[in-house]
Design an enzyme around this catalytic site. Structure first.
Site, PDB file in Angstrom:
ATOM      1  N   CYS A   1      70.352 -14.276 -23.110  1.00 38.68           N
ATOM      2  CA  CYS A   1      68.963 -14.181 -23.565  1.00 38.68           C
ATOM      3  C   CYS A   1      68.275 -13.041 -22.804  1.00 38.68           C
ATOM      4  CB  CYS A   1      68.198 -15.468 -23.262  1.00 38.68           C
ATOM      5  SG  CYS A   1      68.994 -16.977 -23.802  1.00 38.68           S
TER       6      CYS A   1
ATOM      7  N   GLY B   1      71.928 -23.374 -29.087  1.00 40.99           N
ATOM      8  CA  GLY B   1      71.038 -23.155 -27.951  1.00 40.99           C
ATOM      9  C   GLY B   1      69.754 -23.969 -28.052  1.00 40.99           C
TER      10      GLY B   1
END
Length: 301
Positions: free
Chosen positions: A129, A46
């Site tokens: 997230c 990420g």
């Protein structure tokens, strides 16, 4: 001639096998073991708009047939990524998929916009997230939030957009339809299942974060079921993942409806796993007299 090529939103991969985000870095560490040219794509860890330190330690724990992680998407940020990681990946004949994370919709869009001019083939948006503006619930756990962030990211994206779905929902097809409605080009699933481990001798949590994402072979039957459901609910191509360690595992996902697959946790104990899966799929096709992998995608109805 056995045809293993697959196409995701107009991007052709030489075979359907890629690495799962967060399990392969950007390929640098693994390039000593694996010829990255043998993979259909490399999916990066990420990347956020600014460096993230990640969660406090301990942040990894073993579980039966898998592991828990609460790394917290530690990453050096988009500037370092573009300067260091992308030039390395472009040395190889493999597609580059960048996993994007953020705490607000603006964070995601900033990274996506920055990557518009970079040599990147696809963008994978990690909607697991926690959304800081919505009290910490993940973007991927609310269909309205998922559709909204997909639509917003698409405004800035120059490359096709993959939305990575969280399995921590009541109905995965509702989330898939929301991403499709928002304009997603591809879906990837599943991300990790939320789990917990207690250290009984220390009478405390095994992870400093209390909970973590469970991955590995233990999650595979759940992942195969979700891929099958989503394949029959939307018209988008799917990248299937969750506990894939062998070609046999990967073929379950492909027959359930996945166009491509990602190998994740298996990389930690077998750095050759992704390349072995790619070779194993080709061997299976030859053995079964299958000329084109398209014959296998969604073969189980």
């Amino acid at each position: 001639m056995t045809k293993t090529r697959v196409v995701l939103a107009g991007v052709e991969l030489k075979n359907p096998v890629m690495t799962a985000s967060g399990t392969f870095g950007s390929g640098m560490e693994y390039s000593e073991f694996v010829d990255l040219n043998r993979l259909g794509a490399v999916v990066t860890k990420g990347v956020a708009n600014v460096p993230w330190p990640g969660n406090p330690t301990p942040r990894i724990a073993e579980t039966p047939s898998g592991m828990l992680n609460a790394i917290g998407l530690q990453n050096p940020g988009i500037d370092v990524f573009c300067r260091r990681d992308l030039p390395f990946l472009k040395k190889y004949d493999t597609k580059v998929i960048v996993n994007v994370c953020g705490k607000t919709t603006e964070d995601y869009c900033e990274v996506v916009e920055r990557l518009g001019e970079e040599p990147v083939d696809l963008l994978e948006i990690n909607v697991s997230c926690p959304n800081v503006k919505e009290g910490g619930i993940a973007f991927g756990q609310d269909p309205k939030a998922l559709e909204a962030i997909t639509r917003e990211v698409k405004k800035y994206a120059k490359q096709p957009v993959i939305m990575k779905l969280s399995p921590n929902v009541t109905d995965i097809t509702e989330m898939a339809r929301a991403a499709e409605a928002g304009g997603a080009d591809v879906l990837s699933l599943i991300n990790t299942l939320t789990g917990m481990k207690i250290d009984i001798k220390r009478r405390t949590f095994a992870l400093a974060n209390k909970t973590g994402g469970m991955s590995g072979p233990a999650v595979r039957p759940v992942a195969v079921r979700m891929v099958y459901q989503v394949a029959n609910a939307v018209k988008l191509p799917i990248i299937g993942m969750g506990g894939i360690a062998t070609a046999e595992d990967a073929l379950e996902f492909i027959m359930a409806g996945a166009t491509a697959v990602s190998v994740g946790t298996a990389n930690f104990h077998n750095p050759y796993a992704a390349a072995e899966v790619a070779e194993g799929i080709e061997a299976f096709m030859k053995e079964q007299g299958v000329e084109d992998i398209q014959e296998l995608i969604g073969a189980v109805k």
